[in-house]
Write an enzyme that holds these catalytic residues in place. Structure first.
Site, short mmCIF file in Angstrom:
data_model
loop_
_atom_site.label_atom_id
_atom_site.label_comp_id
_atom_site.label_asym_id
_atom_site.label_seq_id
_atom_site.Cartn_x
_atom_site.Cartn_y
_atom_site.Cartn_z
N HIS A 1 0.86 -1.19 0.00
CA HIS A 1 0.00 0.00 0.00
C HIS A 1 0.90 1.24 0.00
O HIS A 1 1.51 1.59 1.01
CB HIS A 1 -0.91 -0.03 1.24
CG HIS A 1 -2.11 0.85 1.11
ND1 HIS A 1 -3.37 0.45 1.52
CD2 HIS A 1 -2.26 2.11 0.62
CE1 HIS A 1 -4.23 1.43 1.29
NE2 HIS A 1 -3.58 2.45 0.74
N VAL A 2 0.96 1.87 -1.14
CA VAL A 2 1.86 3.02 -1.32
C VAL A 2 1.53 4.13 -0.32
O VAL A 2 0.36 4.35 0.01
CB VAL A 2 1.80 3.52 -2.78
CG1 VAL A 2 0.47 4.18 -3.10
CG2 VAL A 2 2.96 4.44 -3.11
N HIS A 3 2.55 4.80 0.20
CA HIS A 3 2.33 5.90 1.15
C HIS A 3 3.52 6.85 1.15
O HIS A 3 4.64 6.45 0.84
CB HIS A 3 2.05 5.37 2.56
CG HIS A 3 3.11 4.42 3.07
ND1 HIS A 3 3.17 3.10 2.68
CD2 HIS A 3 4.14 4.61 3.92
CE1 HIS A 3 4.20 2.52 3.28
NE2 HIS A 3 4.81 3.42 4.03
N ILE A 4 3.22 8.09 1.51
CA ILE A 4 4.26 9.12 1.59
C ILE A 4 4.54 9.42 3.06
O ILE A 4 3.61 9.60 3.85
CB ILE A 4 3.79 10.43 0.90
CG1 ILE A 4 3.46 10.18 -0.57
CG2 ILE A 4 4.85 11.53 1.03
CD1 ILE A 4 2.83 11.39 -1.27
#
Ligand SMILES: [Zn+2]
Length: 177
Positions: free
Chosen positions: A129-132
């Site tokens: 789950h992509v996240h910054i």
């Protein structure tokens, strides 16, 4: 401070040890704390959720590299930016801006590290789950955090910080998208 000095965050060991050994379990979002947070708005306080926006969620990292460490993630369980739509990407970038705004009002950082990790080998704790990451920095914080280590101190300060950020959110009508 030189660039060679890293933040020392010993409470992250609990997080590192808790990482799933089976990456396929995270594929459908069953083992994904961001997806779990998305499904349980009634637990937003406990889960340290700051903002829910149309396409993203913003949460305080329970295992922060530094005080005020926020995570911005799309609502969709996607592993990388090639799977993201333009409107998701635009909102993510705007949320970096708004996160910095809120953190600046709350805890007056001197600077920020903003970044993303892709796959385990690059340090991604949640590769599905992509996240910054938005990490506030202060001059001398590598020394400060060593003094303030301790799970109890961190979790209590997280709850207090969430309260403060929500107050600022209300006062300044953040996030402005
Ligand atoms: Zn997910």
């Amino acid at each position: 401070m030189t660039e060679r000095e890293n933040l020392w965050a010993p409470w992250r060991i609990g997080y590192v040890q808790g990482l799933s050994k089976d990456p396929s379990a995270a594929k459908e979002g069953n083992d994904c704390f961001i997806c779990r947070n998305l499904r349980t708005p009634q637990d937003d306080d406990e889960n340290l959720v700051l903002w829910r926006t149309p396409r993203n969620i913003v949460v305080l990292n329970r295992f922060p590299y530094n005080n005020g460490h926020l995570l911005i993630a799309p609502v969709r369980h996607i592993p990388d930016l090639s799977n993201a739509a333009d409107d998701e990407l635009l909102e993510m970038i705007k949320l970096i801006r708004e996160s910095q705004k809120a953190l600046t009002l709350a805890i007056k950082p001197h600077g920020f590290n903003v970044g993303m990790n892709f796959s385990r080998c690059a340090g991604a704790g949640l590769p599905g789950h992509v996240h910054i990451h938005v990490v506030p920095r202060w001059e001398g914080d590598t020394n400060f955090m060593a003094v303030c280590s301790g799970i109890d101190v961190i979790s209590q300060s997280l709850t207090e910080l969430l309260k403060l950020l929500r107050q600022i959110t209300a006062e300044h009508q953040l996030p402005k998208l």
